[in-house]
Design an enzyme around this catalytic site. Structure first.
Site, PDB file in Angstrom:
ATOM      1  N   THR A  47     -41.772  -2.668  86.924  1.00 52.85           N
ATOM      2  CA  THR A  47     -42.406  -3.629  86.022  1.00 52.85           C
ATOM      3  C   THR A  47     -41.540  -3.859  84.791  1.00 52.85           C
ATOM      4  O   THR A  47     -41.510  -4.964  84.237  1.00 52.85           O
ATOM      5  CB  THR A  47     -43.798  -3.135  85.606  1.00 52.85           C
ATOM      6  OG1 THR A  47     -44.595  -2.960  86.778  1.00 52.85           O
ATOM      7  CG2 THR A  47     -44.489  -4.123  84.671  1.00 52.85           C
ATOM      8  N   TYR A 135     -42.305   8.493  93.416  1.00 54.01           N
ATOM      9  CA  TYR A 135     -42.842   7.132  93.448  1.00 54.01           C
ATOM     10  C   TYR A 135     -42.559   6.529  94.812  1.00 54.01           C
ATOM     11  O   TYR A 135     -41.399   6.372  95.197  1.00 54.01           O
ATOM     12  CB  TYR A 135     -42.210   6.301  92.325  1.00 54.01           C
ATOM     13  CG  TYR A 135     -42.638   4.849  92.255  1.00 54.01           C
ATOM     14  CD1 TYR A 135     -43.773   4.363  92.889  1.00 54.01           C
ATOM     15  CD2 TYR A 135     -41.891   3.944  91.510  1.00 54.01           C
ATOM     16  CE1 TYR A 135     -44.137   3.030  92.801  1.00 54.01           C
ATOM     17  CE2 TYR A 135     -42.252   2.609  91.407  1.00 54.01           C
ATOM     18  CZ  TYR A 135     -43.368   2.151  92.056  1.00 54.01           C
ATOM     19  OH  TYR A 135     -43.732   0.833  91.969  1.00 54.01           O
ATOM     20  N   LYS A 163     -46.761   8.880  92.396  1.00 49.55           N
ATOM     21  CA  LYS A 163     -47.360   7.555  92.268  1.00 49.55           C
ATOM     22  C   LYS A 163     -47.271   6.905  93.639  1.00 49.55           C
ATOM     23  O   LYS A 163     -46.177   6.679  94.165  1.00 49.55           O
ATOM     24  CB  LYS A 163     -46.609   6.708  91.237  1.00 49.55           C
ATOM     25  CG  LYS A 163     -47.071   5.254  91.187  1.00 49.55           C
ATOM     26  CD  LYS A 163     -46.174   4.407  90.302  1.00 49.55           C
ATOM     27  CE  LYS A 163     -46.581   2.937  90.342  1.00 49.55           C
ATOM     28  NZ  LYS A 163     -45.677   2.077  89.531  1.00 49.55           N
TER      29      LYS A 163
END
Length: 300
Positions: A47, A135, A163
Protein backbone atom coordinates in the site's frame (compact mmCIF):
# COMPACT_ATOMS: atom_id res chain seq x y z
CA UNK A 1 4.54 -5.12 21.07
CA UNK A 2 1.49 -7.39 20.91
CA UNK A 3 -0.18 -6.75 17.57
CA UNK A 4 -3.96 -6.55 17.87
CA UNK A 5 -6.81 -4.55 16.39
CA UNK A 6 -6.48 -2.27 13.38
CA UNK A 7 -2.96 -1.80 12.05
CA UNK A 8 -2.77 0.71 9.20
CA UNK A 9 -0.96 -0.14 5.96
CA UNK A 10 0.09 3.45 5.39
CA UNK A 11 0.08 4.98 1.94
CA UNK A 12 3.11 7.02 0.92
CA UNK A 13 2.08 10.55 -0.08
CA UNK A 14 4.06 12.04 -2.97
CA UNK A 15 4.19 15.52 -4.41
CA UNK A 16 1.81 16.21 -7.30
CA UNK A 17 4.36 15.15 -9.93
CA UNK A 18 5.36 12.04 -7.98
CA UNK A 19 9.04 12.93 -7.92
CA UNK A 20 9.41 13.46 -4.18
CA UNK A 21 7.96 12.37 -0.87
CA UNK A 22 5.40 14.66 0.73
CA UNK A 23 6.68 14.25 4.26
CA UNK A 24 4.34 16.88 5.64
CA UNK A 25 1.34 14.88 4.39
CA UNK A 26 2.90 11.65 5.67
CA UNK A 27 3.32 13.13 9.13
CA UNK A 28 -0.26 14.37 9.17
CA UNK A 29 -1.46 10.95 8.02
CA UNK A 30 0.35 9.38 10.96
CA UNK A 31 -1.24 11.91 13.32
CA UNK A 32 -4.63 10.95 11.86
CA UNK A 33 -3.91 7.31 12.72
CA UNK A 34 -2.81 8.10 16.25
CA UNK A 35 -5.93 10.18 16.85
CA UNK A 36 -8.14 7.43 15.44
CA UNK A 37 -6.80 4.65 17.66
CA UNK A 38 -4.78 2.67 15.10
CA UNK A 39 -2.67 0.09 16.94
CA UNK A 40 0.41 0.00 14.67
CA UNK A 41 1.82 1.71 11.58
CA UNK A 42 2.98 -0.28 8.56
CA UNK A 43 5.42 1.74 6.43
CA UNK A 44 6.55 0.99 2.86
CA UNK A 45 4.42 -2.09 2.31
CA UNK A 46 2.53 -2.71 -0.92
CA UNK A 47 0.00 0.00 0.00
CA UNK A 48 2.96 2.30 0.67
CA UNK A 49 4.44 1.57 -2.77
CA UNK A 50 7.54 0.10 -1.18
CA UNK A 51 8.77 -1.27 -4.50
CA UNK A 52 8.81 2.27 -5.98
CA UNK A 53 10.84 3.86 -3.17
CA UNK A 54 14.52 4.76 -3.30
CA UNK A 55 16.68 3.51 -0.43
CA UNK A 56 16.95 7.02 1.01
CA UNK A 57 13.17 7.50 0.80
CA UNK A 58 12.58 4.20 2.60
CA UNK A 59 14.83 5.27 5.45
CA UNK A 60 13.24 8.72 5.67
CA UNK A 61 9.72 7.29 5.90
CA UNK A 62 10.60 4.76 8.58
CA UNK A 63 12.50 7.35 10.61
CA UNK A 64 9.63 9.84 10.45
CA UNK A 65 7.11 7.20 11.47
CA UNK A 66 9.28 6.19 14.43
CA UNK A 67 9.70 9.82 15.49
CA UNK A 68 6.00 10.64 15.09
CA UNK A 69 4.76 7.48 16.82
CA UNK A 70 7.13 8.19 19.72
CA UNK A 71 6.87 4.62 21.07
CA UNK A 72 3.11 4.92 21.51
CA UNK A 73 2.43 2.22 18.92
CA UNK A 74 4.75 -0.11 16.99
CA UNK A 75 6.22 0.79 13.61
CA UNK A 76 6.35 -2.08 11.14
CA UNK A 77 8.49 -1.69 8.01
CA UNK A 78 7.83 -3.53 4.77
CA UNK A 79 11.22 -5.01 3.94
CA UNK A 80 10.45 -7.95 1.66
CA UNK A 81 12.33 -7.98 -1.66
CA UNK A 82 12.93 -10.60 -4.33
CA UNK A 83 16.15 -12.06 -2.94
CA UNK A 84 16.99 -13.18 0.56
CA UNK A 85 20.20 -11.15 0.73
CA UNK A 86 18.44 -7.95 -0.38
CA UNK A 87 15.62 -8.58 2.10
CA UNK A 88 18.11 -8.98 4.95
CA UNK A 89 19.83 -5.74 3.95
CA UNK A 90 16.51 -3.86 3.79
CA UNK A 91 15.48 -5.30 7.14
CA UNK A 92 18.71 -4.07 8.68
CA UNK A 93 18.07 -0.61 7.24
CA UNK A 94 14.66 -0.58 8.88
CA UNK A 95 16.15 -1.70 12.18
CA UNK A 96 18.76 1.04 11.98
CA UNK A 97 15.97 3.58 11.35
CA UNK A 98 14.22 2.46 14.54
CA UNK A 99 11.42 0.20 13.29
CA UNK A 100 10.09 -2.43 15.67
CA UNK A 101 9.09 -5.25 13.31
CA UNK A 102 9.74 -6.19 9.68
CA UNK A 103 6.81 -7.16 7.46
CA UNK A 104 8.35 -9.60 4.98
CA UNK A 105 6.27 -10.56 1.98
CA UNK A 106 6.78 -13.73 -0.02
CA UNK A 107 9.26 -12.93 -2.83
CA UNK A 108 7.39 -11.86 -5.96
CA UNK A 109 8.05 -13.19 -9.47
CA UNK A 110 10.75 -15.73 -8.56
CA UNK A 111 8.21 -18.35 -7.34
CA UNK A 112 10.20 -20.27 -4.69
CA UNK A 113 9.21 -23.70 -3.45
CA UNK A 114 7.91 -24.19 0.07
CA UNK A 115 11.42 -25.20 1.14
CA UNK A 116 12.76 -22.04 -0.47
CA UNK A 117 10.21 -19.95 1.40
CA UNK A 118 11.09 -21.66 4.66
CA UNK A 119 14.77 -20.98 4.18
CA UNK A 120 14.15 -17.40 3.04
CA UNK A 121 12.13 -16.40 6.09
CA UNK A 122 14.43 -18.31 8.44
CA UNK A 123 17.48 -16.44 7.12
CA UNK A 124 15.78 -13.06 7.38
CA UNK A 125 14.69 -13.78 10.95
CA UNK A 126 18.19 -14.93 11.87
CA UNK A 127 20.14 -12.10 10.25
CA UNK A 128 17.79 -9.12 9.73
CA UNK A 129 18.22 -7.71 13.22
CA UNK A 130 14.53 -7.42 14.13
CA UNK A 131 11.38 -9.55 14.59
CA UNK A 132 9.69 -10.76 11.39
CA UNK A 133 6.00 -10.75 10.54
CA UNK A 134 5.33 -13.10 7.61
CA UNK A 135 3.15 -11.76 4.78
CA UNK A 136 1.34 -14.04 2.36
CA UNK A 137 -0.41 -12.47 -0.65
CA UNK A 138 -0.42 -14.91 -3.59
CA UNK A 139 -2.32 -12.54 -5.89
CA UNK A 140 0.69 -10.21 -5.84
CA UNK A 141 3.64 -12.55 -5.34
CA UNK A 142 2.66 -15.58 -7.48
CA UNK A 143 3.58 -17.94 -4.64
CA UNK A 144 1.59 -19.15 -1.66
CA UNK A 145 3.05 -19.65 1.82
CA UNK A 146 1.11 -22.71 2.91
CA UNK A 147 -0.02 -23.30 6.51
CA UNK A 148 2.26 -26.32 6.91
CA UNK A 149 5.26 -24.12 6.07
CA UNK A 150 3.99 -21.45 8.44
CA UNK A 151 3.85 -24.15 11.13
CA UNK A 152 7.56 -24.84 10.57
CA UNK A 153 8.43 -21.14 10.61
CA UNK A 154 6.41 -20.51 13.75
CA UNK A 155 9.04 -22.44 15.69
CA UNK A 156 11.84 -20.17 14.47
CA UNK A 157 13.14 -17.54 16.87
CA UNK A 158 12.24 -14.03 15.77
CA UNK A 159 9.15 -14.90 13.71
CA UNK A 160 6.22 -13.30 15.50
CA UNK A 161 3.19 -13.85 13.26
CA UNK A 162 1.63 -13.70 9.84
CA UNK A 163 -0.44 -11.32 7.77
CA UNK A 164 -2.63 -13.54 5.61
CA UNK A 165 -4.32 -12.02 2.56
CA UNK A 166 -5.98 -15.24 1.38
CA UNK A 167 -9.58 -14.55 2.38
CA UNK A 168 -10.87 -18.15 2.27
CA UNK A 169 -12.25 -19.17 5.70
CA UNK A 170 -10.48 -22.52 5.58
CA UNK A 171 -7.09 -20.81 5.19
CA UNK A 172 -7.71 -18.62 8.21
CA UNK A 173 -8.88 -21.60 10.26
CA UNK A 174 -5.69 -23.49 9.44
CA UNK A 175 -3.58 -20.55 10.57
CA UNK A 176 -5.62 -19.90 13.71
CA UNK A 177 -4.61 -23.36 14.90
CA UNK A 178 -1.03 -22.00 15.00
CA UNK A 179 -1.86 -18.84 16.92
CA UNK A 180 -0.25 -18.37 20.36
CA UNK A 181 0.90 -15.61 22.69
CA UNK A 182 4.10 -15.42 20.66
CA UNK A 183 2.61 -15.82 17.19
CA UNK A 184 -0.16 -13.53 15.98
CA UNK A 185 -2.48 -14.13 13.04
CA UNK A 186 -3.62 -11.00 11.21
CA UNK A 187 -6.05 -10.62 8.35
CA UNK A 188 -4.79 -8.82 5.28
CA UNK A 189 -8.23 -8.31 3.77
CA UNK A 190 -10.52 -5.50 4.95
CA UNK A 191 -13.82 -6.92 3.59
CA UNK A 192 -13.43 -10.22 5.49
CA UNK A 193 -11.44 -9.10 8.53
CA UNK A 194 -14.48 -8.99 10.80
CA UNK A 195 -15.17 -12.64 10.10
CA UNK A 196 -11.52 -13.54 10.68
CA UNK A 197 -11.33 -11.66 13.98
CA UNK A 198 -14.59 -13.19 15.19
CA UNK A 199 -13.03 -16.59 14.48
CA UNK A 200 -9.96 -15.73 16.58
CA UNK A 201 -7.58 -13.62 14.48
CA UNK A 202 -5.74 -10.90 16.37
CA UNK A 203 -6.56 -8.05 14.01
CA UNK A 204 -6.12 -6.67 10.49
CA UNK A 205 -3.49 -4.80 8.53
CA UNK A 206 -5.89 -2.42 6.87
CA UNK A 207 -5.89 -0.25 3.76
CA UNK A 208 -9.18 1.45 4.69
CA UNK A 209 -7.71 2.57 8.01
CA UNK A 210 -5.80 5.27 6.13
CA UNK A 211 -9.15 6.98 5.71
CA UNK A 212 -11.26 5.68 8.61
CA UNK A 213 -8.93 4.62 11.44
CA UNK A 214 -11.47 4.98 14.24
CA UNK A 215 -14.10 2.97 12.39
CA UNK A 216 -11.65 0.16 11.58
CA UNK A 217 -10.52 -0.04 15.20
CA UNK A 218 -14.14 -0.11 16.36
CA UNK A 219 -14.87 -2.89 13.86
CA UNK A 220 -11.99 -4.92 15.27
CA UNK A 221 -13.04 -4.35 18.86
CA UNK A 222 -16.65 -5.36 18.26
CA UNK A 223 -15.70 -8.45 16.27
CA UNK A 224 -13.23 -9.52 18.97
CA UNK A 225 -15.87 -9.01 21.67
CA UNK A 226 -18.36 -11.24 19.85
CA UNK A 227 -20.63 -8.31 19.02
CA UNK A 228 -21.69 -9.60 15.63
CA UNK A 229 -24.48 -7.07 15.24
CA UNK A 230 -22.23 -4.13 16.05
CA UNK A 231 -19.43 -5.35 13.80
CA UNK A 232 -21.94 -6.04 11.04
CA UNK A 233 -23.29 -2.51 11.26
CA UNK A 234 -19.81 -1.03 10.76
CA UNK A 235 -19.03 -3.53 8.00
CA UNK A 236 -22.16 -2.50 6.15
CA UNK A 237 -21.38 1.20 6.51
CA UNK A 238 -17.84 0.70 5.23
CA UNK A 239 -18.85 -1.72 2.47
CA UNK A 240 -18.88 0.92 -0.31
CA UNK A 241 -15.42 2.06 0.78
CA UNK A 242 -14.08 -1.51 0.75
CA UNK A 243 -15.55 -2.00 -2.73
CA UNK A 244 -14.00 1.21 -3.98
CA UNK A 245 -10.55 0.46 -2.60
CA UNK A 246 -10.58 -2.88 -4.41
CA UNK A 247 -12.00 -1.58 -7.70
CA UNK A 248 -8.54 -0.94 -9.16
CA UNK A 249 -5.14 -2.23 -8.00
CA UNK A 250 -4.17 -1.02 -4.53
CA UNK A 251 -3.20 1.75 -3.79
CA UNK A 252 -4.66 3.48 -6.87
CA UNK A 253 -8.11 4.23 -5.37
CA UNK A 254 -6.64 5.01 -1.96
CA UNK A 255 -4.20 7.56 -3.36
CA UNK A 256 -7.07 9.38 -5.09
CA UNK A 257 -9.13 9.42 -1.90
CA UNK A 258 -6.25 10.66 0.22
CA UNK A 259 -5.54 13.39 -2.31
CA UNK A 260 -9.16 14.51 -2.20
CA UNK A 261 -9.01 14.97 1.55
CA UNK A 262 -5.65 16.70 1.59
CA UNK A 263 -2.93 14.05 1.85
CA UNK A 264 -0.52 14.25 -1.08
CA UNK A 265 -0.82 13.91 -4.83
CA UNK A 266 -3.47 11.80 -6.56
CA UNK A 267 -1.10 9.64 -8.60
CA UNK A 268 0.93 6.66 -7.47
CA UNK A 269 4.30 6.12 -9.12
CA UNK A 270 4.45 4.35 -12.46
CA UNK A 271 3.68 1.72 -13.52
CA UNK A 272 0.61 2.41 -11.36
CA UNK A 273 -1.61 5.17 -12.71
CA UNK A 274 -4.16 7.63 -11.39
CA UNK A 275 -7.66 6.35 -10.63
CA UNK A 276 -9.72 6.13 -13.82
CA UNK A 277 -12.11 8.98 -14.55
CA UNK A 278 -15.03 6.56 -14.41
CA UNK A 279 -14.22 5.78 -10.75
CA UNK A 280 -13.44 9.29 -9.55
CA UNK A 281 -17.05 10.37 -9.07
CA UNK A 282 -17.72 7.09 -7.23
CA UNK A 283 -14.79 7.83 -4.92
CA UNK A 284 -16.02 11.34 -4.20
CA UNK A 285 -19.49 10.02 -3.42
CA UNK A 286 -18.07 7.44 -0.98
CA UNK A 287 -15.95 10.07 0.78
CA UNK A 288 -18.94 12.41 1.04
CA UNK A 289 -21.20 9.67 2.43
CA UNK A 290 -18.65 8.95 5.15
CA UNK A 291 -18.25 12.65 5.95
CA UNK A 292 -14.54 12.48 5.29
CA UNK A 293 -14.01 15.54 3.14
CA UNK A 294 -15.38 17.95 5.71
CA UNK A 295 -14.04 16.15 8.78
CA UNK A 296 -10.43 15.78 7.70
CA UNK A 297 -9.93 18.95 5.69
CA UNK A 298 -11.18 20.91 8.68
CA UNK A 299 -8.34 19.56 10.82
CA UNK A 300 -5.59 19.38 8.18
Amino acid sequence: MKLTGSLCALATPFTADGTALDLDAFGRLIDHQLAGGTRALVVAGSTGEGAALEIEEFGALVALAVQRADRRIPVIAGTGLQSTAKTIAQTRRAADAGADIALVVTPAYVRPTQEGLYRHFSEVAAHGGMPVLLYNVPTRSACDLLPETVARLRAQAGIVGIKEAVAAPERMQALLALRSDGFVVLSGDDPTCSRAIAAGADGVISVAANLVPAAMQALCERAAAGDGAGAGEIDQRLGPLFDLLGAEPNPIPLKWCLHRIGFGGAAPRLPLTTLSAARQSQADAVLAALGLVEAIRATA
